[in-house]
Design an enzyme around this catalytic site. Structure first.
Site, PDB file in Angstrom:
ATOM      1  NE  ARG A  67     -10.412 -93.314 -91.706  1.00 63.31           N
ATOM      2  CZ  ARG A  67     -10.086 -94.525 -91.298  1.00 63.31           C
ATOM      3  NH1 ARG A  67     -11.003 -95.453 -91.103  1.00 63.31           N
ATOM      4  NH2 ARG A  67      -8.828 -94.854 -91.113  1.00 63.31           N
ATOM      5  CE1 TYR A 196     -10.900 -83.767 -86.957  1.00 63.02           C
ATOM      6  CE2 TYR A 196     -10.350 -85.786 -88.123  1.00 63.02           C
ATOM      7  CZ  TYR A 196      -9.963 -84.599 -87.515  1.00 63.02           C
ATOM      8  OH  TYR A 196      -8.638 -84.251 -87.495  1.00 63.02           O
ATOM      9  CE  LYS A 205      -9.749 -91.783 -96.478  1.00 64.03           C
ATOM     10  NZ  LYS A 205      -8.471 -92.399 -96.696  1.00 64.03           N
ATOM     11  CG  HIS A 225      -6.365 -95.830 -98.427  1.00 67.93           C
ATOM     12  ND1 HIS A 225      -6.089 -96.285 -97.152  1.00 67.93           N
ATOM     13  CD2 HIS A 225      -6.360 -94.482 -98.348  1.00 67.93           C
ATOM     14  CE1 HIS A 225      -5.931 -95.241 -96.342  1.00 67.93           C
ATOM     15  NE2 HIS A 225      -6.082 -94.147 -97.043  1.00 67.93           N
ATOM     16  CB  SER A 247      -5.345 -94.296 -91.917  1.00 70.63           C
ATOM     17  OG  SER A 247      -6.405 -94.670 -92.771  1.00 70.63           O
ATOM     18  CB  CYS A 249       1.073 -96.079 -92.882  1.00 74.30           C
ATOM     19  SG  CYS A 249       0.410 -96.883 -91.408  1.00 74.30           S
ATOM     20  CG  ASP A 274      -6.186 -90.603 -98.684  1.00 72.05           C
ATOM     21  OD1 ASP A 274      -5.406 -91.200 -97.917  1.00 72.05           O
ATOM     22  OD2 ASP A 274      -7.421 -90.630 -98.538  1.00 72.05           O
ATOM     23  NE  ARG A 366      -6.054 -87.045 -90.728  1.00 67.22           N
ATOM     24  CZ  ARG A 366      -5.573 -88.009 -91.509  1.00 67.22           C
ATOM     25  NH1 ARG A 366      -5.290 -87.776 -92.768  1.00 67.22           N
ATOM     26  NH2 ARG A 366      -5.360 -89.216 -91.018  1.00 67.22           N
TER      27      ARG A 366
HETATM   28  P1  GTP Z   1      -3.759 -90.787 -94.107  1.00 74.55           P
HETATM   29  O1  GTP Z   1      -3.993 -89.370 -94.556  1.00 74.55           O
HETATM   30  O2  GTP Z   1      -4.335 -91.068 -92.758  1.00 74.55           O
HETATM   31  O3  GTP Z   1      -4.224 -91.788 -95.100  1.00 74.55           O
HETATM   32  O4  GTP Z   1      -2.166 -90.947 -93.847  1.00 74.55           O
HETATM   33  P2  GTP Z   1      -0.909 -91.083 -94.835  1.00 74.55           P
HETATM   34  O5  GTP Z   1      -0.744 -92.492 -95.247  1.00 74.55           O
HETATM   35  O6  GTP Z   1      -0.986 -90.061 -95.901  1.00 74.55           O
HETATM   36  O7  GTP Z   1       0.313 -90.743 -93.842  1.00 74.55           O
HETATM   37  P3  GTP Z   1       1.219 -89.439 -93.738  1.00 74.55           P
HETATM   38  O8  GTP Z   1       2.130 -89.282 -94.919  1.00 74.55           O
HETATM   39  O9  GTP Z   1       0.363 -88.288 -93.391  1.00 74.55           O
HETATM   40  O10 GTP Z   1       2.130 -89.812 -92.489  1.00 74.55           O
HETATM   41  C1  GTP Z   1       1.578 -90.142 -91.241  1.00 74.55           C
HETATM   42  C2  GTP Z   1       2.611 -89.989 -90.156  1.00 74.55           C
HETATM   43  O11 GTP Z   1       3.735 -90.809 -90.444  1.00 74.55           O
HETATM   44  C3  GTP Z   1       3.133 -88.569 -90.028  1.00 74.55           C
HETATM   45  O12 GTP Z   1       3.293 -88.262 -88.663  1.00 74.55           O
HETATM   46  C4  GTP Z   1       4.470 -88.621 -90.713  1.00 74.55           C
HETATM   47  O13 GTP Z   1       5.363 -87.669 -90.202  1.00 74.55           O
HETATM   48  C5  GTP Z   1       4.929 -90.051 -90.486  1.00 74.55           C
HETATM   49  N1  GTP Z   1       5.764 -90.548 -91.614  1.00 74.55           N
HETATM   50  C6  GTP Z   1       5.499 -90.426 -92.933  1.00 74.55           C
HETATM   51  N2  GTP Z   1       6.500 -90.921 -93.694  1.00 74.55           N
HETATM   52  C7  GTP Z   1       7.432 -91.375 -92.822  1.00 74.55           C
HETATM   53  C8  GTP Z   1       8.709 -92.017 -92.995  1.00 74.55           C
HETATM   54  O14 GTP Z   1       9.208 -92.235 -94.092  1.00 74.55           O
HETATM   55  N3  GTP Z   1       9.367 -92.359 -91.841  1.00 74.55           N
HETATM   56  C9  GTP Z   1       8.849 -92.097 -90.598  1.00 74.55           C
HETATM   57  N4  GTP Z   1       9.555 -92.477 -89.543  1.00 74.55           N
HETATM   58  N5  GTP Z   1       7.652 -91.494 -90.410  1.00 74.55           N
HETATM   59  C10 GTP Z   1       6.958 -91.154 -91.501  1.00 74.55           C
HETATM   60  C1  SPV Z   2      -7.488 -91.908 -93.508  1.00 78.88           C
HETATM   61  O1  SPV Z   2      -7.820 -92.158 -92.340  1.00 78.88           O
HETATM   62  O2  SPV Z   2      -7.055 -92.796 -94.291  1.00 78.88           O
HETATM   63  C2  SPV Z   2      -7.556 -90.521 -93.998  1.00 78.88           C
HETATM   64  C3  SPV Z   2      -8.178 -89.512 -93.128  1.00 78.88           C
HETATM   65  O3  SPV Z   2      -7.145 -90.249 -95.119  1.00 78.88           O
HETATM   66  S1  SPV Z   2      -9.910 -89.532 -93.242  1.00 78.88           S
HETATM   67  O4  SPV Z   2     -10.298 -88.653 -94.353  1.00 78.88           O
HETATM   68  O5  SPV Z   2     -10.449 -89.050 -91.978  1.00 78.88           O
HETATM   69  O6  SPV Z   2     -10.388 -90.864 -93.528  1.00 78.88           O
HETATM   70 MN    MN Z   3      -6.093 -91.994 -96.083  1.00 79.89          MN
END
Ligand code: GTP
Ligand code: SPV
Ligand code: MN
Length: 588
Positions: A67, A196, A205, A225, A247, A249, A274, A366
């Protein structure tokens, strides 16, 4: 077919001049045709059919990998209604600067009309969108992420005018000619110059957060979110928990968590990973639906140990974007199981070896995968009324300062925690990574109106709900002196979820917590840090509340809050004052 959609499609094609217009029905035959075309022209690479059946790799333009928040605009009539945290452009300026970029932009291409639902077909909270796009890759993604095609056409056939138009064109894919614009007054979306993720899949979003948040403000609900999970306990009861983390996290990972205590009866069921749309039920509780039907998840870091459910889900019928490819047309990304392969093709299509010194997969690479392939999918994920929330978690990436978890004193204090949360930036958006910024409710890039008004709306929802969820702050990312994460995270986050449930269910929840100026912090024993093998020093750091650090934090919060001027709700200002008072008790 409804005339309002046809009229709009005609109007758009008079400007964009596509060679042909295709109305999508969402069928698998249609998808097969699209995919075959993309394989033929190199947009997609068919992955190994034996190990990854019906999976495809897409490599995006290297200038188009995340984004782009600085190119994302809220086009309300007045700048104050977008607020200090959004980029604003007047609708008139948007017509002058952005609309011309659609001029002839689809010449030589097919324009796809993609009708879709956000929400289960039988939910009263579901919304209809129509995205026109010249990207077949976007169509294939929308088919996984939303209920797309005939099901939405059927709803439009009733003649409803209540649908959200989204115009998308790839343009020249350069950031110089890229805009993602939202018109809250007309509930319209324009996106040009990117193919993307959240820039281009307009249901996600753009509709489900930026436009929906403004609808929610007007109609008395919340578009957030947030992940949604059901926590099953040994008693067999289900506690529904939502979590707003910025995002990249940890939302997807928490929502799909594989419990290390499954044998004891503790299990997590995924409702959403999400986005949550939250309504006040007649019982005074907050009820959440997941408007999406697929997951657009971060690949790096996903493996059979951290997220076995995701690994199972993505092994068929999935699109992988900007990951690396193995010699036998498998996929690879940093943090996958097993040894690093000797030879790969990297996310840009170049040969790669461990000696290359670059990342094989893009950090924001992704997977797009259907929710129904998640082995932990909740049987209630499509309940039309949603699921009743008992707790909301606000989380961020903070190397210092913020404890593993703490509980707010009440709704108003909880809204303050959300309003003032901060997190280190990630690769999900372009720009520097690792910079701490305020990201209220993880909605900084996604709130379609003035964030001060948004907090007022949250406060109002809590007042109207007789039985709102308890609010907690979490942080999986605190580091030690060597910069390593102290908390093992992933499956072990189950320990935190158990404590959350104990806090909600037990009358005497404070017994395994201590009261701090921030809120209620668990004792290390309540989380079981000793069983995890964490040292006493590490456990102390995890739960530490350092007054000096927090006084600095409160100063920084103050600057942020004051940037909202008279749009800052009095209750938030009072909460901030109360935090400062608790941090600096006056001797009597
Ligand atoms: P968006 O799709 O961007 O909104 O992200 P999200 O909030 O769904 O995050 P996601 O669960 O995909 O995790 C993002 C990154 O953080 C990945 O590389 C994970 O491996 C890492 N991660 C997720 N949970 C944990 C955790 O509990 N501990 C650690 N150290 N890393 C984590
Ligand atoms: C985020 O960035 O919070 C996502 C990925 O979930 S995107 O759909 O590109 O916004
Ligand atoms: Mn997200």
């Amino acid at each position: 077919m409804t005339s309002s959609v046809e009229e709009w499609v005609d109007e758009v094609s008079r400007t964009t001049h596509p060679d042909r217009v295709v109305w999508c029905d969402g069928s698998s035959a249609e998808n097969d045709r699209l995919v075959d075309g993309m394989v033929a022209d190199g947009t997609l690479i068919r992955l190994n059919p034996a190990t990854l059946p019906n999976c495809f790799l897409h490599r995006s333009n290297p200038q188009d990998v995340a984004r782009t928040e600085h190119l994302t605009f809220i086009c309300s009539e007045h700048a104050e209604d977008a607020g200090p945290t959004n980029n604003w452009m007047s609708p008139a300026e948007a017509r002058q600067r952005i609309w011309p970029l659609f001029n002839q932009s689809m010449q030589g291409r097919t324009m796809y009309v993609v009708p879709y639902l956000m929400g289960p077909p039988n939910s009263p909270y579901t919304k209809v969108g129509v995205e026109v796009t010249d990207s077949p890759y976007v169509v294939a993604n929308m088919r996984i992420m939303t209920r797309m095609g005939q099901v939405a056409l059927d709803r439009l056939a009733t003649g409803t005018t209540d649908w959200v138009p989204g115009l998308h064109s790839l343009g020249d894919l350069s950031p110089e000619h890229r805009f993602i614009a939202h018109f809250p007054d007309t509930r319209t979306i324009w996106s040009v110059g990117s193919g993307y993720g959240g820039n281009a899949l307009l249901g996600k979003k753009c509709l489900a957060l930026r436009i929906a948040s403004t609808m929610g403000q007007q109609q008395g609900w919340l578009a957030e979110h947030m992940l949604i999970l059901g926590l099953e306990s040994p008693d067999g009861d289900l506690t529904y928990i939502a979590g707003a983390f910025p995002s990249a996290c940890g939302k997807t990972n928490l929502a799909m968590l594989k419990s290390p205590f499954e044998a004891d009866g503790w299990k997590v069921w995924t409702v959403g990973e999400d986005i949550a749309w939250i309504n006040i039920g007649s019982d005074g509780r907050l009820w959440a639906i997941n408007p999406e039907s697929g997951y657009f998840g971060v690949a790096p870091g996903t493996n059979r140990k951290t997220n076995p459910n995701a690994m199972a889900a993505v092994s068929s019928n999935s699109i992988l974007t900007n990951v690396a490819m193995t010699e036998d047309r498998g996929v690879w990304w940093e943090g996958m199981d097993g040894p690093v392969p000797e030879r790969l093709t990297d996310w840009q299509g170049h040969p790669w070896t461990p000696a290359s010194g670059t990342r094989a997969a893009h950090p924001n690479s992704r997977f797009t995968t259907p929710a129904i392939q998640n082995p932990a999918l909740s049987p209630h994920w499509e309940d039309p009324q949603g699921v009743p929330l008992s707790a909301i978690l606000f989380g961020g990436r903070r190397a210092r300062t913020v404890p593993l978890i703490y509980r707010s004193f009440d709704w108003e204090h909880g809204v303050f925690l959300g309003a003032t949360m901060a997190s280190e930036t990630t690769a999900a958006a372009t720009g520097a990574v690792g910079v701490v910024r305020r990201d209220p409710m993880a909605m900084l890039p996604f709130c379609g109106y003035n964030m001060g008004d948004y907090w007022a709306h949250w406060l109002e929802v809590g007042k109207r709900a007789a039985n709102p969820p308890a609010i907690f702050q979490v942080n999986w990312f605190r580091t030690d002196a060597a910069g390593r994460y102290i908390w093992p995270g992933f499956g072990e986050n189950m320990r935190v979820l158990r404590w959350v449930r104990d806090q909600i269910r037990s009358r005497n929840g404070i017994s395994d917590a201590r009261e701090t100026p921030l809120g209620l912090v668990p004792t290390p024993a309540a989380i079981g840090t000793h069983d995890l093998g964490l040292s006493t020093a590490d456990a102390e750091t995890l739960f530490a509340v350092d007054r000096d650090e927090w006084l600095r934090e409160a100063d920084d919060q103050h600057v942020f809050l004051e940037s909202f001027g008279d749009r800052l709700p009095e209750a938030i200002r009072n909460q901030h004052q109360a935090l400062q008072n608790r941090l600096s008790p006056v001797a009597v």
